[in-house]
Design a protein around this motif. Structure first.
Motif, PDB file in Angstrom:
ATOM      1  N   GLY A  42       0.794  -1.221   0.000  1.00  0.00           N
ATOM      2  CA  GLY A  42       0.000   0.000   0.000  1.00  0.00           C
ATOM      3  C   GLY A  42       0.822   1.264   0.000  1.00  0.00           C
ATOM      4  O   GLY A  42       0.287   2.360   0.139  1.00  0.00           O
ATOM      5  N   SER A  43       2.132   1.111  -0.169  1.00  0.00           N
ATOM      6  CA  SER A  43       2.977   2.307  -0.153  1.00  0.00           C
ATOM      7  C   SER A  43       2.924   3.017  -1.495  1.00  0.00           C
ATOM      8  O   SER A  43       2.912   2.391  -2.549  1.00  0.00           O
ATOM      9  CB  SER A  43       4.414   1.882   0.179  1.00  0.00           C
ATOM     10  N   LYS A  44       2.867   4.323  -1.461  1.00  0.00           N
ATOM     11  CA  LYS A  44       2.825   5.088  -2.702  1.00  0.00           C
ATOM     12  C   LYS A  44       4.153   5.786  -2.975  1.00  0.00           C
ATOM     13  O   LYS A  44       4.238   6.628  -3.857  1.00  0.00           O
ATOM     14  CB  LYS A  44       1.707   6.129  -2.633  1.00  0.00           C
ATOM     15  N   THR A  45       5.162   5.440  -2.187  1.00  0.00           N
ATOM     16  CA  THR A  45       6.439   6.125  -2.375  1.00  0.00           C
ATOM     17  C   THR A  45       7.016   5.808  -3.750  1.00  0.00           C
ATOM     18  O   THR A  45       6.855   4.717  -4.280  1.00  0.00           O
ATOM     19  CB  THR A  45       7.487   5.680  -1.343  1.00  0.00           C
ATOM     20  N   LYS A  46       7.692   6.820  -4.281  1.00  0.00           N
ATOM     21  CA  LYS A  46       8.268   6.647  -5.602  1.00  0.00           C
ATOM     22  C   LYS A  46       9.693   6.150  -5.490  1.00  0.00           C
ATOM     23  O   LYS A  46      10.420   6.556  -4.593  1.00  0.00           O
ATOM     24  CB  LYS A  46       8.208   7.965  -6.360  1.00  0.00           C
ATOM     25  N   VAL A  47      10.052   5.252  -6.368  1.00  0.00           N
ATOM     26  CA  VAL A  47      11.374   4.640  -6.321  1.00  0.00           C
ATOM     27  C   VAL A  47      12.078   4.809  -7.659  1.00  0.00           C
ATOM     28  O   VAL A  47      11.469   5.170  -8.664  1.00  0.00           O
ATOM     29  CB  VAL A  47      11.273   3.136  -5.986  1.00  0.00           C
ATOM     30  N   HIS A  48      13.367   4.552  -7.631  1.00  0.00           N
ATOM     31  CA  HIS A  48      14.156   4.564  -8.867  1.00  0.00           C
ATOM     32  C   HIS A  48      14.423   3.125  -9.284  1.00  0.00           C
ATOM     33  O   HIS A  48      14.773   2.304  -8.435  1.00  0.00           O
ATOM     34  CB  HIS A  48      15.510   5.239  -8.638  1.00  0.00           C
ATOM     35  N   VAL A  49      14.287   2.830 -10.537  1.00  0.00           N
ATOM     36  CA  VAL A  49      14.656   1.508 -11.034  1.00  0.00           C
ATOM     37  C   VAL A  49      15.642   1.709 -12.181  1.00  0.00           C
ATOM     38  O   VAL A  49      15.411   2.532 -13.062  1.00  0.00           O
ATOM     39  CB  VAL A  49      13.424   0.719 -11.531  1.00  0.00           C
ATOM     40  N   VAL A  50      16.730   0.965 -12.128  1.00  0.00           N
ATOM     41  CA  VAL A  50      17.707   1.017 -13.211  1.00  0.00           C
ATOM     42  C   VAL A  50      17.509  -0.222 -14.061  1.00  0.00           C
ATOM     43  O   VAL A  50      17.382  -1.324 -13.528  1.00  0.00           O
ATOM     44  CB  VAL A  50      19.142   1.024 -12.659  1.00  0.00           C
ATOM     45  N   GLY A  51      17.432  -0.071 -15.354  1.00  0.00           N
ATOM     46  CA  GLY A  51      17.241  -1.244 -16.184  1.00  0.00           C
ATOM     47  C   GLY A  51      17.727  -1.044 -17.595  1.00  0.00           C
ATOM     48  O   GLY A  51      18.241   0.025 -17.955  1.00  0.00           O
ATOM     49  N   ARG A  52      17.569  -2.108 -18.380  1.00  0.00           N
ATOM     50  CA  ARG A  52      17.926  -2.050 -19.789  1.00  0.00           C
ATOM     51  C   ARG A  52      16.697  -2.338 -20.618  1.00  0.00           C
ATOM     52  O   ARG A  52      15.768  -2.987 -20.164  1.00  0.00           O
ATOM     53  CB  ARG A  52      18.998  -3.096 -20.106  1.00  0.00           C
ATOM     54  N   LEU A  53      16.717  -1.874 -21.840  1.00  0.00           N
ATOM     55  CA  LEU A  53      15.582  -2.117 -22.716  1.00  0.00           C
ATOM     56  C   LEU A  53      15.685  -3.523 -23.289  1.00  0.00           C
ATOM     57  O   LEU A  53      16.773  -4.023 -23.545  1.00  0.00           O
ATOM     58  CB  LEU A  53      15.585  -1.092 -23.850  1.00  0.00           C
ATOM     59  N   LYS A  54      14.523  -4.120 -23.477  1.00  0.00           N
ATOM     60  CA  LYS A  54      14.513  -5.462 -24.044  1.00  0.00           C
ATOM     61  C   LYS A  54      14.692  -5.349 -25.553  1.00  0.00           C
ATOM     62  O   LYS A  54      13.923  -4.652 -26.221  1.00  0.00           O
ATOM     63  CB  LYS A  54      13.186  -6.131 -23.703  1.00  0.00           C
ATOM     64  N   LYS A  55      15.695  -6.024 -26.057  1.00  0.00           N
ATOM     65  CA  LYS A  55      15.960  -5.933 -27.491  1.00  0.00           C
ATOM     66  C   LYS A  55      15.979  -7.326 -28.104  1.00  0.00           C
ATOM     67  O   LYS A  55      16.370  -8.288 -27.442  1.00  0.00           O
ATOM     68  CB  LYS A  55      17.306  -5.247 -27.730  1.00  0.00           C
ATOM     69  N   ASP A  56      15.564  -7.421 -29.361  1.00  0.00           N
ATOM     70  CA  ASP A  56      15.623  -8.734 -30.023  1.00  0.00           C
ATOM     71  C   ASP A  56      17.008  -8.923 -30.634  1.00  0.00           C
ATOM     72  O   ASP A  56      17.901  -8.095 -30.479  1.00  0.00           O
ATOM     73  CB  ASP A  56      14.506  -8.861 -31.066  1.00  0.00           C
ATOM     74  N   ALA A  57      17.163 -10.057 -31.354  1.00  0.00           N
ATOM     75  CA  ALA A  57      18.487 -10.408 -31.877  1.00  0.00           C
ATOM     76  C   ALA A  57      19.049  -9.318 -32.788  1.00  0.00           C
ATOM     77  O   ALA A  57      20.256  -9.118 -32.865  1.00  0.00           O
ATOM     78  CB  ALA A  57      18.385 -11.731 -32.624  1.00  0.00           C
ATOM     79  N   LYS A  58      18.148  -8.631 -33.479  1.00  0.00           N
ATOM     80  CA  LYS A  58      18.618  -7.605 -34.410  1.00  0.00           C
ATOM     81  C   LYS A  58      18.854  -6.257 -33.726  1.00  0.00           C
ATOM     82  O   LYS A  58      19.199  -5.277 -34.387  1.00  0.00           O
ATOM     83  CB  LYS A  58      17.585  -7.408 -35.523  1.00  0.00           C
ATOM     84  N   GLY A  59      18.626  -6.212 -32.449  1.00  0.00           N
ATOM     85  CA  GLY A  59      18.846  -4.964 -31.729  1.00  0.00           C
ATOM     86  C   GLY A  59      17.641  -4.043 -31.719  1.00  0.00           C
ATOM     87  O   GLY A  59      17.737  -2.887 -31.321  1.00  0.00           O
ATOM     88  N   HIS A  60      16.494  -4.553 -32.180  1.00  0.00           N
ATOM     89  CA  HIS A  60      15.292  -3.714 -32.119  1.00  0.00           C
ATOM     90  C   HIS A  60      14.657  -3.814 -30.749  1.00  0.00           C
ATOM     91  O   HIS A  60      14.693  -4.874 -30.117  1.00  0.00           O
ATOM     92  CB  HIS A  60      14.280  -4.161 -33.179  1.00  0.00           C
ATOM     93  N   ILE A  61      14.056  -2.751 -30.332  1.00  0.00           N
ATOM     94  CA  ILE A  61      13.435  -2.750 -29.013  1.00  0.00           C
ATOM     95  C   ILE A  61      12.103  -3.483 -29.075  1.00  0.00           C
ATOM     96  O   ILE A  61      11.305  -3.264 -29.991  1.00  0.00           O
ATOM     97  CB  ILE A  61      13.259  -1.303 -28.519  1.00  0.00           C
ATOM     98  N   VAL A  62      11.900  -4.352 -28.100  1.00  0.00           N
ATOM     99  CA  VAL A  62      10.690  -5.174 -28.080  1.00  0.00           C
ATOM    100  C   VAL A  62       9.654  -4.525 -27.157  1.00  0.00           C
ATOM    101  O   VAL A  62      10.005  -4.034 -26.088  1.00  0.00           O
ATOM    102  CB  VAL A  62      11.013  -6.588 -27.563  1.00  0.00           C
ATOM    103  N   GLY A  63       8.421  -4.552 -27.589  1.00  0.00           N
ATOM    104  CA  GLY A  63       7.322  -4.183 -26.703  1.00  0.00           C
ATOM    105  C   GLY A  63       7.150  -2.705 -26.484  1.00  0.00           C
ATOM    106  O   GLY A  63       6.515  -2.280 -25.526  1.00  0.00           O
ATOM    107  N   MET A  64       7.712  -1.897 -27.397  1.00  0.00           N
ATOM    108  CA  MET A  64       7.545  -0.459 -27.235  1.00  0.00           C
ATOM    109  C   MET A  64       6.251  -0.034 -27.907  1.00  0.00           C
ATOM    110  O   MET A  64       5.949  -0.487 -28.997  1.00  0.00           O
ATOM    111  CB  MET A  64       8.731   0.252 -27.868  1.00  0.00           C
ATOM    112  N   GLN A  65       5.518   0.820 -27.254  1.00  0.00           N
ATOM    113  CA  GLN A  65       4.224   1.201 -27.791  1.00  0.00           C
ATOM    114  C   GLN A  65       4.065   2.708 -27.707  1.00  0.00           C
ATOM    115  O   GLN A  65       4.053   3.276 -26.626  1.00  0.00           O
ATOM    116  CB  GLN A  65       3.142   0.506 -26.951  1.00  0.00           C
ATOM    117  N   TYR A  66       4.027   3.334 -28.877  1.00  0.00           N
ATOM    118  CA  TYR A  66       3.779   4.773 -28.881  1.00  0.00           C
ATOM    119  C   TYR A  66       3.172   5.161 -30.208  1.00  0.00           C
ATOM    120  O   TYR A  66       3.768   4.983 -31.256  1.00  0.00           O
ATOM    121  CB  TYR A  66       5.077   5.554 -28.676  1.00  0.00           C
TER     122      TYR A  66
END
Lengths: 142, 868
Positions: A42-66
């Protein structure tokens, strides 16, 4: 008691208050697992997450939606945290333009209903500040 | 051929400057020994001076060499290659001079040289101070020049040289293995965000402020060292004012640059790099207040020592924070790590240990006054004000240093994952707003107390008028804004009301001081003027930040996605080209993309410009005229000074007043940094309208065109293209085609088509060229309509023509717009504050130069009055 002592005590009290409050407001770097736990508690505190983008074999980003034509204020992507946990992230703003080029992404926000709602995205691009490569076309001058 | 001479000269000069700094600090140290002073022997001093001048001259040569490398486009040097480029105008070459770490160190060194020379020659009053103060100066220079020394001894790298050659920097690049004399054709250019006139003057001002904090520090250290515990205050005080005002102006210039150039929509972002200057500035201003207390009543001397020393140490800490790479995860604009963090840390600790050690060693000897301060004395309230300033600084410092705690804990083996607060603005505001309130109150009370020979009743007299005016004025504004909607804002938040009322009080109280001093001696009113400036700044910050209003909220009526019930900020609006959208009280239309053309005072539509191979030139496709004055004729070659910047014309029309205006927010899609958007601002008397593009279709990405559709037409035919009516008027043979050389036997034919758009009629002239027996197509693209027309073929027998048509998505931009009420008060406040500071410098400087005796008497008198 002398006035200077009173002032001294007030200063020390204020300093302690400032330190406590900073500790209270400070955010943390967590992974998605911890972010979920926080949200379930139930906590609403904001946190930082460090991560990498998911990329396929060709280096394209997977699952991006815009699609700005549908909604310019909705951008979502998959982020893989340091424990290789994948998570859908939603950002209610236009997609940062150099997003595809970034290697590491730091997001700030919290989990809401199974998605991580980010309100800040900090991109770490490989050559954001210092050029390390002499570009091919400049060698044309040979 | 690569030029290694200029770099060698530069590097040699750095070494000379470094050695001369060592010599000078040693000689000045020898000159300031008590035994030397007693004999009246000036040989050491003369020698030290000479060394400092050699140092200064060497620094000038270094600067000349580095600028020459940039100015002459010597890309065999890494510094020129990574910061400059062929098309950079001279004034931005100056900016790229200090874009890099080495250059900004050089700027800092340069200002120290200037200040050092001023101090050495500043009249007789400083003679006793020259040796110890300049010893400190040279000692600092020794550390600073070591930062650009670029000497490697074994595994230890001392400094990073700006004169490093490309081939030495990029030893792995294959091109240098093939040809060690390879020289790149062009540099990578100046970070486009820094291509702004504020970036030409903001860094030098800021670094002058940085450099100037050394002067009061050096005086304080000299005072401790030579046991002149109180005497240093008089000469140091105008310098402390000078440092505070330059640092303050420099910071606000940076804020203004951010406001004008960065699209986060504000002047202050609580970025660690911004904080790094704000913290020492607050402490320095606190120090000025305690120094003034000391000047009048010999109190607060120990506090003055602590604050002056702290402000300088904090400057060093700021340097360490921003240049060591420790903030890498936290800041958008700190420098990258040059491997100097160890050296920076040494610099910081050396001075911290030296200063604090000396202070502790002499602590007992620093004279104090035993008498208790009365609550009804100006000194008391000014002191409280200094305390508030320092606590405000402490709060910013504590939070900004979070990444430092992480690395420190990591260093001793404890893992820590603390991050800066997620909502920094909220976190800092929570404290800084109340600090602002307290400061506003204290400037009022403190000033009133200071100028009255204080007792209860006279204070009451003094405060009544300002207090009444404040309450009257404040209640008027509060009622008018809440009940009668006279203003664009509603002042109903109790916290904001508190800040508003207290700031008003500060303005009125200080005004009454000025009115009183008008009769006596206006030159004394610098403090009151500066305080009015501060109060105005607080008011400007309150309204522009507290009542900033995003007017581009999504109003498309589209259903937001289902899963997110929480409050969501959706602040951007999509604008189709030439389609009017309602936004707040405006009707807004995006009209097209524009470019800057050299010699033309306004932006020029991209459609009139035929782009050539060379990015920086284009050919005019129609007359370029503004208000009937023709700047270029059709076919002229024009120069594009910044082809990478596109200006998006956005027309605003106020639906109520029918008033309309045009803004040109700028954007550039930079290969290294993504979309760099800069806002355009429309200023009204009571607010700014701030507009920037958040996203544009990527110009580097190929447009997706629909499949080619062929139409066979004869003259005068009408066809429907992408919902628009198009008329085929005919064809004509043309003699000249821009950018193509037509030989005998080549034929160029252009079709003439008219297309009725929503707003206006477009003329399209797709070209067909028969050259060397081949057909070449030059299609015409109408961005406004999302059409590409290609002239495919001619059938002379049937008088028929074949036109190919592709359609695409229409052009669009995503826009964010917000209103910032009364932001002008902030900028005006800055100017008023600076004027106040300058008045105070003049006064304190005169005080410093007038003969000592009468002043001392005056002080004594005041002292007596105090006691009585």
């Amino acid at each position: 008691m002398k006035k200077s002592h009173i002032i001294g005590i007030i200063i020390i009290a204020a300093a302690i208050m400032i330190i406590m409050s900073t500790a209270g407001d400070a955010s943390t770097y967590v992974d998605f697992g911890e972010a979920k736990e926080l949200a379930e508690d139930g906590s609403k505190t904001k946190v930082h997450v460090v991560g990498r983008l998911k990329k396929d074999a060709k280096g394209h980003i997977v699952g991006m939606q815009y699609d700005p034509l549908v909604d310019p204020n909705f951008f979502s992507f998959m982020l893989v945290d340091t424990n290789r946990v994948e998570q859908k992230v939603v950002y209610f703003n236009p997609k940062p333009q150099d997003f595809e080029r970034s290697e590491q992404v730091v997001i700030t926000g919290n989990m809401q209903n199974d998605v991580f709602v980010a309100d800040k995205i900090l991109l770490k691009c490989p050559s954001k500040y210092v050029e390390k490569e002499v570009k091919q076309n400049t060698t044309a001058g040979l | 051929m690569i030029n290694t001479l200029i770099g060698d000269i530069g590097h040699l000069s750095v070494i000379i400057a470094f050695v001369a700094a060592i010599v000078s600090s040693y000689a000045y140290f020898m000159a300031s020994r008590t035994s030397t002073e007693a004999t009246g022997d000036t040989t050491w001093r003369r020698f030290a001076r000479g060394a400092f001048y050699v140092h200064g001259a060497a620094v000038l040569v270094v600067i000349f060499a580095l600028f020459n490398i940039i100015y002459e486009h010597r890309y065999e040097y890494y510094y020129a290659w990574s910061h400059s480029s062929n098309h950079l105008p001279v004034h931005y070459m100056i900016s790229c001079f200090w874009e890099g770490q080495e250059g900004s160190f050089l700027l800092w060194i340069f200002w120290h040289v200037v200040l050092g020379v001023v101090l050495m020659n500043a009249g007789k009053k400083n003679k006793q101070w020259e040796a110890p103060v300049m010893a400190m100066f040279s000692f600092v220079q020794l550390f600073l020049t070591s930062m650009i020394l670029g000497v490697v001894i074994g595994d230890v790298k001392i400094g990073s040289s700006p004169f490093i050659l490309m081939r030495d920097f990029m030893t792995d690049a294959p091109v240098f293995a093939m040809d060690p004399n390879f020289k790149p054709e062009d540099g990578t250019g100046l970070n486009p965000l820094l291509q702004n006139y504020w970036m030409v003057i903001h860094p030098p001002t800021l670094f002058l402020g940085f450099a100037a904090t050394l002067v009061p520090f050096a005086f304080a250290m000299a005072g401790l060292w030579k046991n002149k515990f109180g005497e240093w205050v008089r000469p140091a005080l105008p310098w402390a004012h000078f440092a505070a005002v330059t640092l303050g102006i420099g910071t606000v210039m940076g804020a203004y640059w951010a406001y004008e150039t960065l699209n986060f929509g504000g002047y202050w972002n609580w970025d660690p790099v911004e904080n790094a200057v704000y913290i020492p500035w607050l402490v320095l201003v606190g120090a000025i207040h305690t120094l003034i207390i000391y000047r009048r009543s010999k109190q607060a001397l120990r506090t003055s020592f602590i604050l002056v020393i702290t402000s300088f140490i904090l400057i060093l800490y700021a340097t360490f924070l921003t240049r060591s790479g420790i903030l890498g995860n936290a800041s958008v604009h700190s420098f990258t790590d040059l491997g100097l963090s160890g050296q920076l840390f040494t610099y910081l600790t050396a001075f911290a240990v030296l200063a604090i050690g000396l202070l502790i060693y002499k602590w007992k000897h620093i004279p104090t006054t035993e008498k208790e301060i009365s609550t009804y004395s100006g000194e008391f309230w000014v002191f409280v004000g200094a305390v508030v300033l320092c606590l405000a600084a402490f709060q910013v410092l504590t939070t900004t240093s979070i990444p430092v705690y992480n690395s420190f804990l990591g260093f001793i083996g404890i893992e820590s994952n603390a991050a800066l607060p997620a909502d920094q603005i909220e976190h800092y505001t929570k404290f800084q707003l109340w600090a602002g309130v307290l400061i506003a109150v204290l400037t009022g009370i403190g000033q009133l107390m200071w100028w009255r020979k204080a007792d209860k009743s006279s204070f009451k007299d003094a405060i009544t008028m300002p207090l009444m005016l404040t309450l009257l004025f404040a209640s008027l504004v509060i009622i008018l804004s809440n009940k009668f909607d006279v203003f664009a804002f509603k002042l109903d938040n109790p916290v904001y009301i508190t800040l508003f009322v207290t700031s008003l009080f500060a303005v009125f109280a200080n005004l009454s001081i000025i009115l009183n001093l008008l009769h006596k001696k206006i030159s004394l009113s610098g403090g009151a003027v500066a305080h009015i400036g501060i109060a105005l700044m607080l008011l400007g910050i309150l309204f522009s930040s507290g009542y900033s209003n995003i007017i581009s909220g999504n109003n498309s009526g589209m259903l937001y996605s289902r899963e997110f019930p929480d409050e969501i900020n959706r602040d951007n609006v999509l604008l189709w080209r030439n389609t009017t959208t309602d936004m707040d009280k405006y009707s807004v239309s995006y009209r097209g993309q524009f470019l800057e053309v050299a010699g033309v005072p306004d932006y020029v539509n991209k459609e009139v410009l035929f782009r050539t191979e060379d990015e920086y030139t284009a050919i005019a496709r129609a007359d370029i005229k503004i208000k009937d004055k023709v700047y270029y004729k059709t076919g002229d070659t024009v120069e594009l000074p910044s082809p990478e910047n596109t200006y998006y014309q956005v027309e605003y029309k106020n639906r109520e007043t029918k008033e309309s205006f045009t803004l040109y927010p700028r954007a550039q899609v930079n290969p290294n940094m993504g979309l760099l958007a800069s806002p355009d601002i429309k200023s009204f008397a009571d607010k700014d309208l701030y507009t920037h593009v958040s996203s544009v279709p990527d110009p580097n990405e190929e447009k997706e065109w629909s499949e080619l559709q062929e139409y066979t037409v004869t003259m005068g035919d009408t066809i429907i293209l992408n919902d628009y009516v198009a008329i085929f008027n005919g064809v004509e043979v043309i003699k000249e085609v821009p950018g193509v050389e037509l030989k005998k036997g080549d034929v160029a034919v252009q079709a003439d088509m008219k297309i009725m758009g929503e707003k206006k009629t477009y003329h399209a002239h797709p070209l067909l060229i028969f050259k060397d027996g081949m057909a070449g197509y030059y299609p015409e693209i109408l961005e406004d309509l999302g059409l590409r027309l290609t002239f495919l073929n001619i059938d002379p027998a049937k008088q028929e023509f074949k036109i190919g048509v592709n359609t695409t998505q229409k052009d669009y931009i995503i826009l964010k717009a917000m209103e910032k009420p009364f932001v002008n008060i902030l900028w005006i406040g800055t100017i008023v504050m600076s004027i106040g500071f300058i008045m105070a410098i003049t006064r304190r400087n005169q005080e410093g130069s007038t003969a000592k005796a009468p002043k001392a008497k005056a002080v004594k008198k005041a002292d007596k009055a105090q006691v009585a």
